[in-house]
Scaffold this motif. Structure first.
Motif, PDB file in Angstrom:
ATOM      1  N   GLU B  98      15.329 -50.565 -15.123  1.00 35.12           N
ATOM      2  CA  GLU B  98      15.439 -49.703 -13.938  1.00 35.12           C
ATOM      3  C   GLU B  98      16.860 -49.179 -13.797  1.00 35.12           C
ATOM      4  O   GLU B  98      17.083 -47.995 -13.551  1.00 35.12           O
ATOM      5  CB  GLU B  98      15.084 -50.503 -12.673  1.00 35.12           C
ATOM      6  N   TYR B  99      17.804 -50.097 -14.001  1.00 33.01           N
ATOM      7  CA  TYR B  99      19.207 -49.724 -13.833  1.00 33.01           C
ATOM      8  C   TYR B  99      19.641 -48.678 -14.861  1.00 33.01           C
ATOM      9  O   TYR B  99      20.231 -47.647 -14.516  1.00 33.01           O
ATOM     10  CB  TYR B  99      20.078 -50.975 -13.942  1.00 33.01           C
ATOM     11  N   PHE B 102      18.221 -45.298 -14.203  1.00 36.70           N
ATOM     12  CA  PHE B 102      18.965 -44.596 -13.147  1.00 36.70           C
ATOM     13  C   PHE B 102      20.254 -43.992 -13.695  1.00 36.70           C
ATOM     14  O   PHE B 102      20.571 -42.828 -13.436  1.00 36.70           O
ATOM     15  CB  PHE B 102      19.262 -45.550 -11.995  1.00 36.70           C
ATOM     16  N   CYS B 103      20.989 -44.784 -14.490  1.00 31.24           N
ATOM     17  CA  CYS B 103      22.253 -44.288 -15.050  1.00 31.24           C
ATOM     18  C   CYS B 103      22.009 -43.065 -15.935  1.00 31.24           C
ATOM     19  O   CYS B 103      22.781 -42.105 -15.905  1.00 31.24           O
ATOM     20  CB  CYS B 103      22.945 -45.379 -15.866  1.00 31.24           C
ATOM     21  N   GLY B 105      19.585 -40.926 -15.649  1.00 32.64           N
ATOM     22  CA  GLY B 105      19.290 -39.798 -14.772  1.00 32.64           C
ATOM     23  C   GLY B 105      20.553 -39.248 -14.124  1.00 32.64           C
ATOM     24  O   GLY B 105      20.738 -38.045 -14.015  1.00 32.64           O
ATOM     25  N   LEU B 106      21.422 -40.165 -13.727  1.00 32.30           N
ATOM     26  CA  LEU B 106      22.674 -39.789 -13.088  1.00 32.30           C
ATOM     27  C   LEU B 106      23.534 -38.933 -14.017  1.00 32.30           C
ATOM     28  O   LEU B 106      24.269 -38.062 -13.580  1.00 32.30           O
ATOM     29  CB  LEU B 106      23.426 -41.075 -12.720  1.00 32.30           C
ATOM     30  N   HIS B 107      23.429 -39.200 -15.304  1.00 31.29           N
ATOM     31  CA  HIS B 107      24.220 -38.429 -16.261  1.00 31.29           C
ATOM     32  C   HIS B 107      23.463 -37.214 -16.772  1.00 31.29           C
ATOM     33  O   HIS B 107      23.833 -36.636 -17.793  1.00 31.29           O
ATOM     34  CB  HIS B 107      24.671 -39.319 -17.412  1.00 31.29           C
ATOM     35  N   LYS B 111      14.066 -36.264 -18.254  1.00 35.89           N
ATOM     36  CA  LYS B 111      13.044 -37.299 -18.192  1.00 35.89           C
ATOM     37  C   LYS B 111      12.504 -37.676 -19.561  1.00 35.89           C
ATOM     38  O   LYS B 111      12.243 -38.838 -19.846  1.00 35.89           O
ATOM     39  CB  LYS B 111      11.882 -36.811 -17.314  1.00 35.89           C
ATOM     40  N   ARG B 114      14.901 -39.771 -21.595  1.00 39.54           N
ATOM     41  CA  ARG B 114      15.464 -40.919 -20.892  1.00 39.54           C
ATOM     42  C   ARG B 114      15.075 -42.252 -21.535  1.00 39.54           C
ATOM     43  O   ARG B 114      15.921 -43.118 -21.751  1.00 39.54           O
ATOM     44  CB  ARG B 114      15.025 -40.886 -19.425  1.00 39.54           C
TER      45      ARG B 114
END
Lengths: 247, 311
Positions: B98-99, B102-103, B105-107, B111, B114
């Protein structure tokens, strides 16, 4: 916009994997349920006095949603205290600051994530009168206005709480700080009872003045605009505060 | 050479009120270089790294990442940057997958890519078998790896690691070091530490910061393992007077101390003593030694150090 969405989803996930969110939902539901039953019983006792102007919807709108606002004033600081304070304390804010996203995106993302929780709360409050739908003729417009008011005021609580949370690295300080701020804005109306030069200004600024019409089903767009402006102000202040942090 | 410099700092200065945390730091890192940032505690390593990664605005100066200014277009510049702060920025309540998702996606990783990016980062950091564990339940070493995975998930050109092995056990330290060496092949890495053998083990180049100022910048093999002559005089001569046969370079240290870098097999000791006697320099100390990073470090940080540029 993608980044806002990513942060919002992340925030919502973090809110809902924490036991705090479920504890808050559970405790508030018990209280709301109790008040709801109380309101219905009160109506049953006095239904003879009810006329075409007051009905079940008034008891729920004015009674349940009125009480809900006070309960939410108490619990929203608990939900917002972690937003920035905890991230700062555990050094995870660095992750957001080193990522290719702007401060506005971070603040909006976190705020929308928080709104998912507000949405869940309001939906649960909508479910209570909805349970009466098969049996009772409800004034849906009136309840809808009440729920909208409830959503707007909780959103404002959230924005103010988020700003306070961005000021400190201690979640508990953020909680007591936002509680104090919200209560103060709430009570701005108090001195307005006395006729002085600031009466109308203070009454306009108070959070509660704009709410009373909405929960009793009177929809003024100026009230909606008030809550939107209140929210936008605190979101903007949060962005400013985070910008100072880098300097 | 300028065209392949991935990160460049120009005159980076940071003041906290009247205190100077970092003064006039210049730094250029090329592709495939692993740079070690050394310094005693409180020398300004972390402050420098925060400025390099856009977490702290410099009082003056600018950072260019692939030629993009961090001050003018921070979002664009940060795309090429991965940062592991001193404490890994992980959320204990999330799982590794999950973490990292998220990272990614943040960068701005789409999708579709990912899942692949997450899998690659986990493989590189030896986390594959920890995918669905909660980060809060992992040991410090594994949390550090998750932090490292976060810094490389978007395959940035520049990876900045602030004391990546602090608080780890010796085996974990070795694993993280070999991972950094591996990363150094394809990315540029800036690594800070105050542990000297660590820098010596993984870095190709070293910079020493003391009291906010850069006091040493050299390629590790340029200085280390070479014989050097340490001399101290009561009446210090000019550096040019010490250019005896076999002396490649003269460094001036504090309090009349000199470091003479020698060519292989050269030994100008007799020559130096003669000159000292004839010209009245008052020789106080003379010793032949092999320079280690530790000696350079202690010399430079325990006195008034002067800036030296290495060849």
């Amino acid at each position: 916009m993608n980044a806002v969405w990513t942060i919002a989803r992340h925030e919502a996930r973090r809110i809902f994997v924490s036991p705090l969110a479920w504890a808050v939902l559970a405790v508030t539901q018990v209280i709301f349920g109790w008040v709801y039953i109380g309101m219905l019983m009160q109506y049953l006792q006095n239904y003879q006095t009810a006329d075409q102007y007051t009905g079940v919807s008034d008891f729920i709108g004015g009674g349940l949603y009125g009480t809900a606002t006070i309960v939410l004033l108490l619990v929203m600081p608990l939900m917002t205290m972690r937003l920035f304070a905890e991230e700062r304390k555990s050094n995870t804010l660095t992750l957001l600051f080193s990522a290719p996203v702007s401060l506005t995106q971070i603040v909006l993302g976190k705020f929308f994530g928080l709104l998912s929780f507000v949405g869940a709360l309001v939906l649960l409050l909508a479910a209570m009168p909805a349970a009466l739908l098969p049996a009772v003729n409800l004034d849906l417009g009136r309840l809808g206005a009440g729920l909208l008011g409830l959503f707007l005021i909780t959103m404002s609580f959230g924005a103010a709480g988020m700003f306070i949370s961005s000021l400190t690295r201690e979640p508990t300080i953020a909680a007591i700080g936002s509680f104090g701020l919200l209560l103060l804005v709430w009570l701005l109306r108090m001195p307005a009872q006395f006729d002085n030069g600031f009466k109308s200004v203070l009454e306009y600024l108070s959070l509660i003045s704009h709410y009373q019409d909405l929960i009793s089903g009177l929809f003024h767009s100026s009230d909606v605009v008030y809550y939107l402006l209140f929210t936008a102000l605190f979101l903007w202040l949060t962005v400013l505060r985070l910008d100072i942090e880098r300097n | 050479m300028d065209s392949d410099s991935l990160i460049e700092a120009r005159g980076l200065t940071r003041r906290y009120g009247p205190n100077l945390a970092v003064g006039d730091l210049n730094l250029t890192l090329r592709k495939g270089e692993v740079l070690g940032l050394l310094g005693p505690n409180g020398a300004g390593k972390s402050t420098s790294m925060k400025m390099l990664t856009g977490n702290l605005a410099p009082t003056s100066g600018d950072v260019l990442i692939r030629g993009i200014s961090l001050r003018e277009s921070p979002q664009l510049a940060k795309r090429h940057l991965g940062y592991l702060p001193e404490q890994p920025p992980v959320y204990p309540e999330l799982t590794v997958d999950e973490y990292l998702g998220f990272c990614a996606g943040l960068h701005g990783i789409g999708k579709k890519q990912r899942a692949e990016a997450v899998a690659d980062a986990k493989r590189d950091c030896g986390l594959t078998h920890m995918s669905s564990r909660l980060i809060g339940n992992l040991s410090k070493g594994y949390q550090q790896r998750v932090g490292l995975a976060q810094a490389i998930i978007h395959r940035p050109d520049v990876i900045v690691l602030d004391e990546p092995t602090v608080g780890l056990d010796p085996i974990q330290i070795r694993e993280i070091r070999s991972l950094i060496a591996e990363l150094g092949k394809n990315h540029s890495v800036i690594l800070s530490s105050h542990i000297l053998p660590e820098i010596q083990a993984v870095c190709g180049r070293v910079m020493i910061i003391n009291a906010g100022r850069l006091v040493y910048d050299a390629h590790i093999d340029a200085h280390l393992g070479k014989k050097g002559l340490v001399a101290q005089f009561a009446n210090a001569p000019a550096a040019s007077e010490l250019q005896f046969t076999g002396v490649q370079k003269v460094d001036i240290g504090p309090a009349g101390r000199f470091l003479l870098e020698l060519a292989d097999g050269a030994d100008p000791r007799a020559e130096l003593v003669n000159a000292a006697v004839q010209r009245g320099w008052g020789l106080l100390e003379l010793r032949l030694e092999t320079r280690t990073l530790e000696e350079i470090f202690v010399e430079l940080t325990s006195g008034d150090a002067t800036l030296r540029e290495a060849a």
